[in-house]
Design a protein around this motif. Structure first.
Motif, PDB file in Angstrom:
ATOM      1  N   GLY A 184      -3.346   0.596  -2.750  1.00 41.59           N
ATOM      2  CA  GLY A 184      -4.048   1.379  -2.442  1.00 41.59           C
ATOM      3  C   GLY A 184      -3.080   2.119  -1.713  1.00 41.59           C
ATOM      4  N   ASP A 201     -10.517   7.018  -7.240  1.00 40.56           N
ATOM      5  CA  ASP A 201      -9.850   7.640  -7.741  1.00 40.56           C
ATOM      6  C   ASP A 201      -8.856   6.864  -8.620  1.00 40.56           C
ATOM      7  N   SER A 210       0.558  -1.143  -0.220  1.00 36.92           N
ATOM      8  CA  SER A 210       0.053  -0.191  -0.291  1.00 36.92           C
ATOM      9  C   SER A 210       1.118   1.326   0.097  1.00 36.92           C
ATOM     10  N   ALA A 269      -3.583   3.601   7.229  1.00 38.90           N
ATOM     11  CA  ALA A 269      -2.713   3.464   8.903  1.00 38.90           C
ATOM     12  C   ALA A 269      -2.366   6.020   8.097  1.00 38.90           C
ATOM     13  N   PHE A 306     -12.656   0.874  -2.458  1.00 37.00           N
ATOM     14  CA  PHE A 306     -13.411   3.056  -1.937  1.00 37.00           C
ATOM     15  C   PHE A 306     -14.407   2.640  -1.227  1.00 37.00           C
ATOM     16  N   VAL A 339      -4.248  12.809  -2.954  1.00 37.69           N
ATOM     17  CA  VAL A 339      -4.958  12.296  -4.854  1.00 37.69           C
ATOM     18  C   VAL A 339      -4.236  12.754  -5.448  1.00 37.69           C
ATOM     19  N   ALA A 397      -3.986   7.485   5.968  1.00 37.86           N
ATOM     20  CA  ALA A 397      -4.638   8.486   5.316  1.00 37.86           C
ATOM     21  C   ALA A 397      -5.997   8.690   7.046  1.00 37.86           C
TER      22      ALA A 397
HETATM   23  O1  T3D Z   1      -5.782   9.623   1.226  1.00 39.75           O
HETATM   24  C1  T3D Z   1      -6.916   8.918   0.732  1.00 39.75           C
HETATM   25  O2  T3D Z   1      -7.459   8.089   1.483  1.00 39.75           O
HETATM   26  C2  T3D Z   1      -7.158   8.503  -0.330  1.00 39.75           C
HETATM   27  C3  T3D Z   1      -6.798   7.686  -0.866  1.00 39.75           C
HETATM   28  C4  T3D Z   1      -7.033   6.752  -1.861  1.00 39.75           C
HETATM   29  C5  T3D Z   1      -6.932   5.694  -3.048  1.00 39.75           C
HETATM   30  C6  T3D Z   1      -7.259   4.276  -2.117  1.00 39.75           C
HETATM   31  O3  T3D Z   1      -6.434   3.513  -2.832  1.00 39.75           O
HETATM   32  S1  T3D Z   1      -8.554   4.015  -1.351  1.00 39.75           S
HETATM   33  C7  T3D Z   1      -8.042   2.105  -1.298  1.00 39.75           C
HETATM   34  C8  T3D Z   1      -7.231   2.219  -0.150  1.00 39.75           C
HETATM   35  N1  T3D Z   1      -7.407   0.728   0.240  1.00 39.75           N
HETATM   36  C9  T3D Z   1      -8.049   0.074   0.092  1.00 39.75           C
HETATM   37  O4  T3D Z   1      -9.184   0.236   0.880  1.00 39.75           O
HETATM   38  C10 T3D Z   1      -8.134  -1.567   0.547  1.00 39.75           C
HETATM   39  C11 T3D Z   1      -7.305  -1.793   2.479  1.00 39.75           C
HETATM   40  N2  T3D Z   1      -7.095  -3.747   2.041  1.00 39.75           N
HETATM   41  C12 T3D Z   1      -8.110  -4.539   2.157  1.00 39.75           C
HETATM   42  O5  T3D Z   1      -9.083  -4.330   1.942  1.00 39.75           O
HETATM   43  C13 T3D Z   1      -7.730  -5.584   2.033  1.00 39.75           C
HETATM   44  O6  T3D Z   1      -5.773  -5.843   3.072  1.00 39.75           O
HETATM   45  C14 T3D Z   1      -7.469  -6.864   1.081  1.00 39.75           C
HETATM   46  C15 T3D Z   1      -8.749  -6.616   0.237  1.00 39.75           C
HETATM   47  C16 T3D Z   1      -6.568  -5.999  -0.155  1.00 39.75           C
HETATM   48  C17 T3D Z   1      -6.623  -7.839   1.238  1.00 39.75           C
HETATM   49  O7  T3D Z   1      -6.888  -9.169   1.908  1.00 39.75           O
HETATM   50  P1  T3D Z   1      -6.143 -10.097   2.612  1.00 39.75           P
HETATM   51  O8  T3D Z   1      -7.471 -11.056   3.643  1.00 39.75           O
HETATM   52  O9  T3D Z   1      -5.610 -10.886   1.139  1.00 39.75           O
HETATM   53  O10 T3D Z   1      -5.436  -9.105   3.160  1.00 39.75           O
HETATM   54  P2  T3D Z   1      -5.204  -9.103   5.031  1.00 39.75           P
HETATM   55  O11 T3D Z   1      -4.749  -9.754   6.074  1.00 39.75           O
HETATM   56  O12 T3D Z   1      -6.332  -7.482   4.831  1.00 39.75           O
HETATM   57  O13 T3D Z   1      -3.670  -7.629   4.295  1.00 39.75           O
HETATM   58  C18 T3D Z   1      -2.461  -7.960   5.016  1.00 39.75           C
HETATM   59  C19 T3D Z   1      -1.542  -7.036   5.717  1.00 39.75           C
HETATM   60  O14 T3D Z   1      -1.442  -5.257   4.794  1.00 39.75           O
HETATM   61  C20 T3D Z   1      -2.375  -6.702   6.669  1.00 39.75           C
HETATM   62  O15 T3D Z   1      -1.501  -6.176   8.167  1.00 39.75           O
HETATM   63  P3  T3D Z   1      -1.146  -7.054   9.341  1.00 39.75           P
HETATM   64  O16 T3D Z   1      -2.852  -7.430  10.386  1.00 39.75           O
HETATM   65  O17 T3D Z   1      -0.865  -7.949   8.739  1.00 39.75           O
HETATM   66  O18 T3D Z   1      -0.458  -6.704  10.569  1.00 39.75           O
HETATM   67  C21 T3D Z   1      -3.812  -5.527   6.663  1.00 39.75           C
HETATM   68  O19 T3D Z   1      -4.014  -4.559   7.864  1.00 39.75           O
HETATM   69  C22 T3D Z   1      -2.338  -4.797   5.668  1.00 39.75           C
HETATM   70  N3  T3D Z   1      -3.362  -4.423   4.397  1.00 39.75           N
HETATM   71  C23 T3D Z   1      -3.489  -4.480   3.349  1.00 39.75           C
HETATM   72  N4  T3D Z   1      -4.061  -3.198   3.360  1.00 39.75           N
HETATM   73  C24 T3D Z   1      -3.637  -1.657   3.534  1.00 39.75           C
HETATM   74  C25 T3D Z   1      -3.005  -2.638   4.179  1.00 39.75           C
HETATM   75  N5  T3D Z   1      -2.413  -1.411   5.519  1.00 39.75           N
HETATM   76  C26 T3D Z   1      -2.910  -0.604   5.375  1.00 39.75           C
HETATM   77  N6  T3D Z   1      -3.372   0.131   4.558  1.00 39.75           N
HETATM   78  C27 T3D Z   1      -3.968  -0.793   3.033  1.00 39.75           C
HETATM   79  N7  T3D Z   1      -4.683  -0.349   2.366  1.00 39.75           N
END
Ligand code: T3D
Length: 262
Positions: free
Chosen positions: A64, A144, A27, A68, A136, A84, A70
């Motif tokens: 994405g 975005d 990310s 943490a 999102f 963005v 944001a």
């Molecule tokens: O500033 C702004 O906000 C505007 C910009 C926006 C642009 C964007 O991209 S907004 C969208 C942001 N992304 C998300 O919302 C996705 C969040 N992540 C997920 O929904 C899931 O992690 C996934 C579907 C991508 C994958 O799921 P899974 O089960 O395969 O993995 P997990 O266990 O959720 O993730 C593994 C680790 O990565 C976990 O940490 P941990 O528990 O092992 O310590 C998780 O917290 C971390 N992680 C995953 N995505 C993010 C993240 N940490 C920070 N930010 C993330 N986006």
């Protein structure tokens, strides 16, 4: 040792950029975005680089925005517009504007801006186990990174709307059948296939490929008359290239062309 959030290497005319925060599925933080922008600039400026390969370290491609970073703090909205504008817009613009082909090797989940960055590349090769999530809406944001521009054009408004509003995971196979991506390959073959494609592109007439990207970018907004005129202009540029002379010469001499990218 300083942790490098984007790894950069060049071989066979291909610059490989690896998003490198595997513990959080690559990310984006602002330092990682700055490193990605600098790496794309470096690849664009290096005449020895004639194709770019973008992938992720570990089990994900890119999740994405680092949430943490944001996270809203008490009484204070995060500077989301700045993130963005400063993070994603410059990356997507660079991917579309660089006059060299860009291959995304999607090695796992691509979520939020991570998915739309992949879709901004010229070719998306995905591992069988990879997936794409317009995450999102799940966290109360709007899409975005050019997603609302590119997805309706790739899959039509009905499917794009469902992907954005529902935020469901789309498998690599579904993405292929929707016309969102170029190919799906077995996970253990992904990097070999992606490198082979990028190396093949790197031996092609780079100037003409870059001009073709410009035509494709412009076709999204031009009418036919404007596009025909742009084709004429850019054909003149391609026709003045060293590679055009080489291509025609090789054809007439019945040999393989040796393009130099100029
Ligand atoms: O500033 C702004 O906000 C505007 C910009 C926006 C642009 C964007 O991209 S907004 C969208 C942001 N992304 C998300 O919302 C996705 C969040 N992540 C997920 O929904 C899931 O992690 C996934 C579907 C991508 C994958 O799921 P899974 O089960 O395969 O993995 P997990 O266990 O959720 O993730 C593994 C680790 O990565 C976990 O940490 P941990 O528990 O092992 O310590 C998780 O917290 C971390 N992680 C995953 N995505 C993010 C993240 N940490 C920070 N930010 C993330 N986006």
């Amino acid at each position: 040792m300083t942790h490098n959030p984007v790894l950069y290497s060049v071989a066979d005319g291909v610059a490989t950029l690896t998003l490198n925060r595997p513990e959080v599925l690559n990310s984006f933080t602002r330092p990682m975005a700055a490193a990605a922008q600098a790496a794309l600039d470096r690849a664009a400026a290096d005449v020895a680089v004639r194709a770019i390969l973008l992938t992720g370290a570990g089990r994900g491609f890119c999740a994405g925005q680092d949430l943490a970073e944001a996270m809203p703090t008490e009484g204070e909205a995060p500077p989301i517009a700045d993130i963005v504008r400063g993070t994603y817009n410059p990356i997507v613009t660079r991917l579309r504007d660089v006059p060299k082909p860009v291959v995304a090797a999607v090695n796992g989940v691509a979520a939020g801006a991570g998915a739309n960055i992949a879709f901004a590349c010229d070719f998306v090769l995905a591992a069988e186990h990879a997936s794409f999530v317009q995450a999102f809406s799940k966290i109360g944001l709007v899409p975005d990174s050019g997603g609302t521009w590119v997805l309706p054009r790739l899959v039509g408004p009905a499917r794009a709307t469902a992907m954005f509003l529902l935020g469901d995971k789309v498998t690599a196979a579904e993405a292929l059948s929707l016309g969102l991506i170029y190919r799906v390959v077995p996970g253990d073959a992904l990097m070999v296939e992606a490198q082979a494609l990028a190396a093949r592109l790197a031996l092609m007439p780079t100037r003409a490929l870059g001009l073709t990207k410009r035509l494709l970018n412009a076709s999204a907004t031009n009418d036919l008359a404007a596009q025909l005129e742009l084709e004429a202009q850019l054909q003149a540029e391609a026709g003045a290239s060293e590679d055009f002379r080489e291509g025609v010469g090789a054809f007439l001499e019945k040999r393989k062309p040796a393009f130099v990218g100029r």
